[in-house]
Design a protein around this motif. Structure first.
Motif, PDB file in Angstrom:
ATOM      1  N   ILE A 174       0.809  -1.089  -0.014  1.00  0.00           N
ATOM      2  CA  ILE A 174      -0.063  -0.007   0.021  1.00  0.00           C
ATOM      3  C   ILE A 174       0.871   1.148  -0.120  1.00  0.00           C
ATOM      4  N   ASP A 175       1.539   1.470   1.085  1.00  0.00           N
ATOM      5  CA  ASP A 175       2.307   2.742   1.276  1.00  0.00           C
ATOM      6  C   ASP A 175       3.517   2.690   0.356  1.00  0.00           C
ATOM      7  N   GLY A 176       3.596   3.721  -0.472  1.00  0.00           N
ATOM      8  CA  GLY A 176       4.681   4.158  -1.389  1.00  0.00           C
ATOM      9  C   GLY A 176       4.475   3.181  -2.680  1.00  0.00           C
ATOM     10  N   THR A 177       3.559   2.376  -2.636  1.00  0.00           N
ATOM     11  CA  THR A 177       3.259   1.680  -3.863  1.00  0.00           C
ATOM     12  C   THR A 177       1.776   1.963  -4.671  1.00  0.00           C
ATOM     13  N   LEU A 178       0.810   1.941  -4.058  1.00  0.00           N
ATOM     14  CA  LEU A 178      -0.452   2.369  -4.282  1.00  0.00           C
ATOM     15  C   LEU A 178      -0.556   3.811  -3.948  1.00  0.00           C
ATOM     16  N   ILE A 179      -0.439   4.212  -2.805  1.00  0.00           N
ATOM     17  CA  ILE A 179      -0.811   5.730  -2.345  1.00  0.00           C
ATOM     18  C   ILE A 179       0.418   6.129  -1.439  1.00  0.00           C
TER      19      ILE A 179
END
Length: 233
Positions: free
Chosen positions: A11-16
């Motif tokens: 999630i963090d750093g990848t999607l948002i």
């Protein structure tokens, strides 16, 4: 018949980018419970939530047993919605929505899930602001296991089950932005596609073993590396 795959997104750093909301919510949790200002003076890149809390508890000189970790995380998710809603730096990275739409519509059989160090409730809160949670039917979370490789292994199994397959018949692809994502993929036999929207570069992700890496998910070739080539019409 096309190969079926379990796509496991960090999630963090990848999607948002959450605009620092997760760190702020954790700091507030520690202030609420222990009256300390900020014990989280270290990089969170690639760490699972329980591992972050354990490290911060040790910096406070507090017990770092399962009960203490759960207490902090329960308080954290109470603060997280307000921090996410107020974060001016919150954004979805380029190519994310388009890739997820393509995965949902692909003629190949993909199980689209999460492989994230966030606890499940934290993941839901972080994705809700951008309405991204609807894309993911399963996941492996920090609330499942403190070790990232183990939660990836669990996510892989859940994705295969969603397709009615054994994990051996449903290869996993881990999509992440840190060497921890790469290491977890390698430890579990998954392919890893790195994305340099976090703090690590394409070269750094490739050097630590990513099968492919791209500046962002909108970069030509990123979708094919994750989803496979588009079949001829």
């Amino acid at each position: 018949m096309p190969e079926c795959t379990a796509l496991l997104f960090d999630i963090d750093g990848t999607l948002i980018c959450s605009g620092g909301a997760g760190r702020k919510a954790l700091v507030r949790a520690f202030s609420t419970l222990f009256g300390v200002d900020d014990p989280i003076d270290f990089s969170l890149d690639g760490m699972t939530d329980p591992a972050i809390v354990r490290a911060a508890l040790r910096r406070c000189g507090a017990a770092d047993d399962a009960q203490a970790i759960q207490s902090v995380l329960s308080t954290y998710v109470q603060h997280l919605p307000a921090e996410i809603a107020a974060a001016p730096g919150y954004r979805v990275y380029p190519g994310v929505r388009e890739l997820l739409d393509q995965a949902a519509q692909s003629s190949r059989c993909h199980a689209v899930g999460l492989g994230t160090g966030n606890i499940q409730r934290g993941a839901e809160i972080k994705l809700a602001r951008a309405d991204l949670g609807r894309y993911f039917g399963f996941g492996g979370f920090g609330s499942d296991h403190e070790d990232r490789a183990e939660l990836i292994r669990l996510a892989h199994r859940r994705g295969a089950e969603q397709l009615g397959l054994a994990p051996a018949d449903c290869p996993a692809v881990v999509i992440g932005d840190t060497p921890h994502d790469v290491a977890a993929a390698r430890a579990t036999g998954a392919r890893c596609v790195g994305v340099a929207t976090g703090t690590f570069t394409v070269d750094q992700l490739l050097e630590c073993g990513a099968d492919a890496a791209f500046p962002d998910l909108a970069t030509p070739g990123a979708a094919a590396a994750i989803l496979g080539p588009v079949p001829p019409s």
